[in-house]
Design a protein around this motif. Structure first.
Motif, PDB file in Angstrom:
ATOM      1  N   THR A  21       0.836  -1.205   0.000  1.00 32.64           N
ATOM      2  CA  THR A  21       0.000   0.000   0.000  1.00 32.64           C
ATOM      3  C   THR A  21       0.870   1.254   0.000  1.00 32.64           C
ATOM      4  O   THR A  21       0.585   2.221  -0.705  1.00 32.64           O
ATOM      5  N   VAL A  31       2.297   1.738  -3.500  1.00 31.50           N
ATOM      6  CA  VAL A  31       1.301   2.236  -4.445  1.00 31.50           C
ATOM      7  C   VAL A  31       1.052   3.718  -4.216  1.00 31.50           C
ATOM      8  O   VAL A  31       0.959   4.506  -5.157  1.00 31.50           O
ATOM      9  N   CYS A  60       2.168   7.271  -7.232  1.00 35.80           N
ATOM     10  CA  CYS A  60       1.136   7.996  -7.976  1.00 35.80           C
ATOM     11  C   CYS A  60       1.510   9.426  -8.336  1.00 35.80           C
ATOM     12  O   CYS A  60       0.812  10.048  -9.115  1.00 35.80           O
ATOM     13  N   THR A  92       0.623   5.228 -11.783  1.00 34.95           N
ATOM     14  CA  THR A  92      -0.537   4.847 -10.988  1.00 34.95           C
ATOM     15  C   THR A  92      -1.130   3.540 -11.500  1.00 34.95           C
ATOM     16  O   THR A  92      -1.401   2.626 -10.717  1.00 34.95           O
ATOM     17  N   VAL A 104      -1.135   0.059  -9.360  1.00 36.06           N
ATOM     18  CA  VAL A 104      -2.393  -0.601  -8.999  1.00 36.06           C
ATOM     19  C   VAL A 104      -2.442  -2.013  -9.565  1.00 36.06           C
ATOM     20  O   VAL A 104      -2.848  -2.952  -8.886  1.00 36.06           O
ATOM     21  N   THR A 105      -1.989  -2.185 -10.801  1.00 33.77           N
ATOM     22  CA  THR A 105      -1.961  -3.521 -11.410  1.00 33.77           C
ATOM     23  C   THR A 105      -1.017  -4.444 -10.647  1.00 33.77           C
ATOM     24  O   THR A 105      -1.377  -5.588 -10.316  1.00 33.77           O
ATOM     25  N   GLY A 128       0.006  -4.112  -7.562  1.00 32.25           N
ATOM     26  CA  GLY A 128      -0.543  -4.331  -6.227  1.00 32.25           C
ATOM     27  C   GLY A 128      -1.665  -5.348  -6.228  1.00 32.25           C
ATOM     28  O   GLY A 128      -1.773  -6.186  -5.322  1.00 32.25           O
ATOM     29  N   THR A 129      -2.517  -5.314  -7.242  1.00 27.29           N
ATOM     30  CA  THR A 129      -3.614  -6.279  -7.350  1.00 27.29           C
ATOM     31  C   THR A 129      -3.074  -7.691  -7.534  1.00 27.29           C
ATOM     32  O   THR A 129      -3.511  -8.628  -6.855  1.00 27.29           O
TER      33      THR A 129
END
Length: 131
Positions: free
Chosen positions: A17, A20, A24, A104, A108-109, A111-112
């Motif tokens: 987290t 990420v 950004c 960003t 996010v990709t 992190g997912t």
């Protein structure tokens, strides 16, 4: 003493987290004199001014007024804030913090996929197979 079952998973999620959130934005030094570089920042942004004789100055809600760059020391908050003025002639560069769409989406990709991988690892490690 025994560690909680998902302590490692929680630490990894917290670290991802933080990664990420930091991915950004990016800081970019604007080219040209202050009167050209400052309007590109927008009226609600944060800027960092490098000055000739002294440390960098962070300003929120910057604007040009006469021969000075004016702004606030902190954004709108409960913390005490004060007005800051810097002479345009003393400014050597203007750095602007902007959102970076590519970073960003990439963060996010990643992190997912990392979260899905950790969940799959946890489920596989905690299940027992009996034959």
């Amino acid at each position: 003493m025994r560690r909680p079952r998902y302590a490692v998973l929680r630490r990894l999620m917290l670290a991802s987290t933080a990664a990420v959130a930091s991915a950004c934005t990016t800081t970019r030094v604007e080219r040209g004199p202050v009167r050209v570089a400052l309007p590109a920042t927008g009226r609600k942004g944060e800027i960092r001014l490098s000055v000739k004789n002294g440390p960098d100055v962070h300003l929120f809600y910057p604007r040009l007024e006469g021969d000075s760059v004016l702004g606030w020391s902190v954004p709108d908050s409960d913390a005490p804030r004060y007005r800051v003025a810097v002479a345009k002639d003393d400014v050597t560069s203007v750095a602007v913090r902007r959102g970076n769409t590519f970073k960003t989406v990439l963060a996010v990709t990643a992190g997912t996929y990392a979260a899905l991988g950790l969940i799959a690892l946890t489920v596989c490690a905690s299940s027992t197979t009996s034959y």
